[in-house]
Design a protein around this motif. Structure first.
Motif, PDB file in Angstrom:
ATOM      1  N   LEU A 166      25.197   2.380  59.349  1.00 24.06           N
ATOM      2  CA  LEU A 166      25.751   1.563  60.428  1.00 24.06           C
ATOM      3  C   LEU A 166      24.785   0.467  60.882  1.00 24.06           C
ATOM      4  O   LEU A 166      25.208  -0.590  61.334  1.00 24.06           O
ATOM      5  CB  LEU A 166      26.112   2.473  61.606  1.00 24.06           C
ATOM      6  CG  LEU A 166      27.199   1.964  62.540  1.00 24.06           C
ATOM      7  CD1 LEU A 166      28.448   1.587  61.782  1.00 24.06           C
ATOM      8  CD2 LEU A 166      27.524   3.014  63.581  1.00 24.06           C
ATOM      9  N   ILE A 169      25.263  -3.033  59.394  1.00 23.69           N
ATOM     10  CA  ILE A 169      26.528  -3.621  59.833  1.00 23.69           C
ATOM     11  C   ILE A 169      26.412  -4.143  61.256  1.00 23.69           C
ATOM     12  O   ILE A 169      26.938  -5.194  61.596  1.00 23.69           O
ATOM     13  CB  ILE A 169      27.658  -2.568  59.729  1.00 23.69           C
ATOM     14  CG1 ILE A 169      27.887  -2.195  58.272  1.00 23.69           C
ATOM     15  CG2 ILE A 169      28.940  -3.095  60.351  1.00 23.69           C
ATOM     16  CD1 ILE A 169      28.841  -1.057  58.086  1.00 23.69           C
ATOM     17  N   LEU A 170      25.700  -3.405  62.108  1.00 21.46           N
ATOM     18  CA  LEU A 170      25.562  -3.852  63.492  1.00 21.46           C
ATOM     19  C   LEU A 170      24.535  -4.965  63.619  1.00 21.46           C
ATOM     20  O   LEU A 170      24.682  -5.884  64.410  1.00 21.46           O
ATOM     21  CB  LEU A 170      25.133  -2.686  64.387  1.00 21.46           C
ATOM     22  CG  LEU A 170      26.118  -1.562  64.626  1.00 21.46           C
ATOM     23  CD1 LEU A 170      25.608  -0.666  65.731  1.00 21.46           C
ATOM     24  CD2 LEU A 170      27.477  -2.096  64.996  1.00 21.46           C
ATOM     25  N   PRO A 173      25.101  -9.226  61.877  1.00 22.83           N
ATOM     26  CA  PRO A 173      25.774 -10.284  62.629  1.00 22.83           C
ATOM     27  C   PRO A 173      24.997 -10.715  63.868  1.00 22.83           C
ATOM     28  O   PRO A 173      24.949 -11.889  64.196  1.00 22.83           O
ATOM     29  CB  PRO A 173      27.123  -9.664  63.018  1.00 22.83           C
ATOM     30  CG  PRO A 173      27.196  -8.344  62.416  1.00 22.83           C
ATOM     31  CD  PRO A 173      25.904  -7.996  61.786  1.00 22.83           C
ATOM     32  N   VAL A 174      24.379  -9.737  64.559  1.00 25.41           N
ATOM     33  CA  VAL A 174      23.659 -10.075  65.787  1.00 25.41           C
ATOM     34  C   VAL A 174      22.420 -10.911  65.473  1.00 25.41           C
ATOM     35  O   VAL A 174      22.076 -11.843  66.195  1.00 25.41           O
ATOM     36  CB  VAL A 174      23.278  -8.790  66.551  1.00 25.41           C
ATOM     37  CG1 VAL A 174      22.394  -9.120  67.728  1.00 25.41           C
ATOM     38  CG2 VAL A 174      24.527  -8.075  67.011  1.00 25.41           C
ATOM     39  N   LEU A 176      22.069 -12.889  63.040  1.00 23.23           N
ATOM     40  CA  LEU A 176      22.372 -14.042  62.204  1.00 23.23           C
ATOM     41  C   LEU A 176      21.921 -15.405  62.733  1.00 23.23           C
ATOM     42  O   LEU A 176      21.356 -16.190  61.981  1.00 23.23           O
ATOM     43  CB  LEU A 176      23.859 -14.079  61.915  1.00 23.23           C
ATOM     44  CG  LEU A 176      24.067 -14.638  60.524  1.00 23.23           C
ATOM     45  CD1 LEU A 176      24.570 -13.588  59.597  1.00 23.23           C
ATOM     46  CD2 LEU A 176      24.963 -15.820  60.556  1.00 23.23           C
ATOM     47  N   PRO A 177      22.111 -15.696  64.033  1.00 27.90           N
ATOM     48  CA  PRO A 177      21.612 -16.992  64.507  1.00 27.90           C
ATOM     49  C   PRO A 177      20.107 -17.135  64.305  1.00 27.90           C
ATOM     50  O   PRO A 177      19.626 -18.213  63.939  1.00 27.90           O
ATOM     51  CB  PRO A 177      21.962 -16.995  66.001  1.00 27.90           C
ATOM     52  CG  PRO A 177      22.752 -15.808  66.274  1.00 27.90           C
ATOM     53  CD  PRO A 177      22.850 -14.965  65.064  1.00 27.90           C
ATOM     54  N   LEU A 180      19.494 -17.765  60.682  1.00 26.11           N
ATOM     55  CA  LEU A 180      19.878 -19.143  60.381  1.00 26.11           C
ATOM     56  C   LEU A 180      18.746 -20.101  60.734  1.00 26.11           C
ATOM     57  O   LEU A 180      18.334 -20.943  59.921  1.00 26.11           O
ATOM     58  CB  LEU A 180      21.128 -19.491  61.196  1.00 26.11           C
ATOM     59  CG  LEU A 180      21.875 -20.764  60.864  1.00 26.11           C
ATOM     60  CD1 LEU A 180      22.660 -20.581  59.602  1.00 26.11           C
ATOM     61  CD2 LEU A 180      22.812 -21.124  62.006  1.00 26.11           C
ATOM     62  N   LEU A 208      16.039 -17.532  71.438  1.00 26.68           N
ATOM     63  CA  LEU A 208      16.722 -16.297  71.036  1.00 26.68           C
ATOM     64  C   LEU A 208      15.838 -15.076  71.251  1.00 26.68           C
ATOM     65  O   LEU A 208      16.297 -14.040  71.736  1.00 26.68           O
ATOM     66  CB  LEU A 208      17.120 -16.392  69.563  1.00 26.68           C
ATOM     67  CG  LEU A 208      18.444 -17.078  69.282  1.00 26.68           C
ATOM     68  CD1 LEU A 208      18.586 -17.352  67.802  1.00 26.68           C
ATOM     69  CD2 LEU A 208      19.582 -16.192  69.742  1.00 26.68           C
ATOM     70  N   PHE A 212      16.800 -11.937  73.495  1.00 31.50           N
ATOM     71  CA  PHE A 212      16.852 -10.584  72.936  1.00 31.50           C
ATOM     72  C   PHE A 212      15.931  -9.644  73.717  1.00 31.50           C
ATOM     73  O   PHE A 212      16.284  -8.486  73.975  1.00 31.50           O
ATOM     74  CB  PHE A 212      16.435 -10.600  71.466  1.00 31.50           C
ATOM     75  CG  PHE A 212      17.512 -11.121  70.545  1.00 31.50           C
ATOM     76  CD1 PHE A 212      18.845 -11.036  70.887  1.00 31.50           C
ATOM     77  CD2 PHE A 212      17.181 -11.678  69.319  1.00 31.50           C
ATOM     78  CE1 PHE A 212      19.834 -11.508  70.046  1.00 31.50           C
ATOM     79  CE2 PHE A 212      18.161 -12.146  68.469  1.00 31.50           C
ATOM     80  CZ  PHE A 212      19.481 -12.070  68.831  1.00 31.50           C
TER      81      PHE A 212
ATOM     82  N   ILE B 139      31.815 -15.309  61.148  1.00 34.86           N
ATOM     83  CA  ILE B 139      30.796 -14.420  61.720  1.00 34.86           C
ATOM     84  C   ILE B 139      31.342 -13.700  62.948  1.00 34.86           C
ATOM     85  O   ILE B 139      31.110 -12.506  63.140  1.00 34.86           O
ATOM     86  CB  ILE B 139      29.548 -15.238  62.108  1.00 34.86           C
ATOM     87  CG1 ILE B 139      28.847 -15.741  60.853  1.00 34.86           C
ATOM     88  CG2 ILE B 139      28.584 -14.396  62.933  1.00 34.86           C
ATOM     89  CD1 ILE B 139      27.860 -16.840  61.146  1.00 34.86           C
ATOM     90  N   THR B 143      31.395  -9.739  63.399  1.00 38.69           N
ATOM     91  CA  THR B 143      30.672  -9.090  64.496  1.00 38.69           C
ATOM     92  C   THR B 143      31.560  -8.079  65.205  1.00 38.69           C
ATOM     93  O   THR B 143      31.142  -6.947  65.486  1.00 38.69           O
ATOM     94  CB  THR B 143      30.186 -10.136  65.511  1.00 38.69           C
ATOM     95  OG1 THR B 143      29.536 -11.187  64.807  1.00 38.69           O
ATOM     96  CG2 THR B 143      29.232  -9.538  66.507  1.00 38.69           C
ATOM     97  N   ALA B 146      32.288  -5.026  63.271  1.00 45.62           N
ATOM     98  CA  ALA B 146      31.178  -4.086  63.408  1.00 45.62           C
ATOM     99  C   ALA B 146      31.315  -3.281  64.701  1.00 45.62           C
ATOM    100  O   ALA B 146      31.033  -2.082  64.739  1.00 45.62           O
ATOM    101  CB  ALA B 146      29.841  -4.830  63.396  1.00 45.62           C
ATOM    102  N   ALA B 171      26.916  -8.723  71.289  1.00 41.99           N
ATOM    103  CA  ALA B 171      27.730  -9.494  70.342  1.00 41.99           C
ATOM    104  C   ALA B 171      28.115 -10.845  70.930  1.00 41.99           C
ATOM    105  O   ALA B 171      28.006 -11.865  70.254  1.00 41.99           O
ATOM    106  CB  ALA B 171      28.977  -8.706  69.954  1.00 41.99           C
ATOM    107  N   THR B 174      25.247 -13.440  70.789  1.00 43.45           N
ATOM    108  CA  THR B 174      24.972 -14.077  69.503  1.00 43.45           C
ATOM    109  C   THR B 174      26.140 -14.956  69.057  1.00 43.45           C
ATOM    110  O   THR B 174      25.920 -16.016  68.478  1.00 43.45           O
ATOM    111  CB  THR B 174      24.683 -13.045  68.408  1.00 43.45           C
ATOM    112  OG1 THR B 174      25.773 -12.171  68.336  1.00 43.45           O
ATOM    113  CG2 THR B 174      23.426 -12.297  68.699  1.00 43.45           C
ATOM    114  N   THR B 178      25.635 -18.777  68.240  1.00 45.25           N
ATOM    115  CA  THR B 178      25.987 -19.311  66.923  1.00 45.25           C
ATOM    116  C   THR B 178      26.932 -20.491  67.058  1.00 45.25           C
ATOM    117  O   THR B 178      26.751 -21.529  66.429  1.00 45.25           O
ATOM    118  CB  THR B 178      26.649 -18.218  66.060  1.00 45.25           C
ATOM    119  OG1 THR B 178      25.859 -17.047  66.137  1.00 45.25           O
ATOM    120  CG2 THR B 178      26.765 -18.656  64.623  1.00 45.25           C
TER     121      THR B 178
END
Lengths: 226, 260
Positions: A166, A169-170, A173-174, A176-177, A180, A208, A212, B139, B143, B146, B171, B174, B178
């Protein structure tokens, strides 16, 4: 009950993690070996000429770091859970956020170590000099961010049924910025692009990281209740 | 056992008063308004608005495509509110709201992606490209997929709600970042209809059109905006919440009868 001071707690938890690691070498060896294998696989998969290699190397670097981090984060939290360390920490009269920053500091050190091992290897295999101040700075920003969200999310996933599967998967995406920004910044550094063209990316990464860290600070207590 | 049987209907009713009342009147009104709105919106978009001179009939997809994006944003915004409120109050209803927001948001985001893809085929000559805006939409969907995976992976309901709330907050941060990063990047070929048009990019944007260039475009967009960005998400979320409540009640009744 008197609470242990915040930074003292952070330092002791981080020191404990490092001490365990120094004795077992379980995390660093698996993360490091995985990273090296991944670099090799990439260099076989992308048989590139010199120009294309410069374009590809930042991708290779970051993808390897992210996947090696996932491996390490999973292991680090699983070990904590298996040995009952998390429960013990929760009973202790310490600030929950201090537990978060302690675990995060430990994970951060492991990831940085792997990155430091990785750089000279990529340097040799891809024949590109990676030891540039801005690249190292970008690397630091990226890894701080991954360690922060990673610690928070690994604490969640270790308490679920699917566990190891998991977390990617979690987390992907979080993160990703951040990824990038890291990719854009390091590709520009390696291409010797002028600073003003890409300096926005490290700035975004810095913002970011701060977001976070604040979210981790605020949300961690909800993740480790009971 | 016989005393149980007599007691059960009363207990269920007191636990869930809305059941005895049936569908709330406001929801009935809202449903009718939504259905009529969708039909009227389709009429406005498909018949009333003039055909785009450059793009032809396919441009009509836009009347659904853009409003649905804002509908998804509304639903996903509701998820954050639900998540924060759940962490503060620990009332199940807020988590149910958050879940409804995610599911409706994903559904609407997929409608947005599919309509865009169908539009892009004749205009960009491809179903999909890795344009920044398309990437950010993809994305967003992943997200929240997920998020649903996370919920499915936790058996204890309280833990599930707590973790889902935390991930929902993470989520949205982000996803918003993004979208913002991607919006300020000038190298998109996606038409910029709302918001500042980046100067110097006109040549790159393919498939752009003026909001007032064709007759009835503004009216058709306005109607569809109200329908798809407001009425549809709210109605769907309401039904989803009711469904979740019923499912919860079934769970409770099953547990009770299996015990006795």
């Amino acid at each position: 009950m008197k609470r242990t001071p915040f930074f003292h707690t952070v330092a002791s938890i981080a020191r404990k993690d490092l001490q365990v690691e120094l004795r077992s070498r379980e995390l660093i060896s698996s993360m490091g070996l995985f990273a090296l294998l991944s670099i090799l696989v990439f260099s076989f998969a992308l048989e590139l000429n010199r120009i294309a290699r410069i374009e590809a190397v930042s991708g290779v670097l970051w993808v390897t770091i992210v996947f090696a981090s996932l491996l390490g984060l999973n292991r680090s939290m699983a070990m904590e859970r298996e040995n009952g360390g998390l429960d013990a920490l929760l009973i202790a009269p310490v600030n929950r956020a201090a537990i978060f920053f302690g675990k995060m500091a430990g994970n951060l050190v492991f990831m940085l170590t792997v990155a430091v091992v990785l750089l000279p290897v990529i340097n040799v295999l891809y024949d590109i000099s990676l030891f540039r101040p801005w690249l190292l700075f970008t690397l630091l920003l990226g890894i701080v961010g991954f360690a922060t969200v990673g610690t928070l999310l690994a604490t969640i996933t270790v308490q679920t049924r699917a566990r190891e599967s998991l977390l990617p998967i979690l987390m992907l995406p979080v993160a990703l910025p951040l990824l990038l920004g890291a990719l854009r910044a390091s590709a520009s550094v390696l291409n010797d692009a002028p600073l003003e063209q890409w300096v926005a990316w490290p700035q975004i990464m810095l913002v970011l990281d701060v977001i976070f860290i604040i979210l981790g600070f605020l949300l961690f207590e909800f993740v480790i209740e009971d | 056992m016989s005393t149980m049987d007599q007691a059960t209907p009363m207990m269920t009713e007191s636990a869930a008063p809305e059941r005895a009342a049936g569908t709330p009147r406001l929801l009935v009104v809202l449903t009718i308004a939504t259905v009529l709105g969708v039909i009227f919106g389709l009429y406005m978009g498909l018949v009333y608005a003039g055909t785009d001179v450059m793009q032809g009939e396919v441009q009509r997809l836009f009347y659904i495509h853009m409003p649905v994006y804002f509908g998804a944003a509304l639903a996903l915004g509701v998820t954050v509110v639900g998540g924060i409120q759940y962490l503060r109050t620990r009332q199940v209803k807020w988590d149910t709201l958050a879940l409804a927001g995610v599911e409706v948001g994903i559904a609407l985001a997929i409608v947005n992606l599919v309509t865009g893809s169908i539009w892009a085929r004749p205009i960009w000559n491809t179903w999909w490209n890795w344009d920044p805006r398309l990437t950010s939409a993809a994305i967003t969907i992943l997200t929240y997929a997920a998020y649903l995976m996370l919920r499915a992976g936790i058996e204890n309901p309280d833990t599930r709600r707590r973790f889902a709330a935390v991930y929902g907050i993470l989520a949205i941060v982000t996803v918003v970042i993004t979208v913002v990063i991607i919006r300020i990047r000038p190298d998109t070929i996606h038409p910029v209809v709302v918001g500042p048009t980046a100067t110097g990019t006109e040549a790159m944007v393919q498939g752009d059109f003026e909001l007032d260039a064709t007759a009835g475009v503004g009216a058709a967009l306005g109607i569809n905006m109200i329908v798809w960005a407001i009425l549809v998400p709210i109605t769907l979320m309401w039904y989803r919440i009711r469904l979740e409540n019923v499912a919860e009640r079934v769970q409770m009744m099953r547990a009770k009868y299996l015990e006795s």
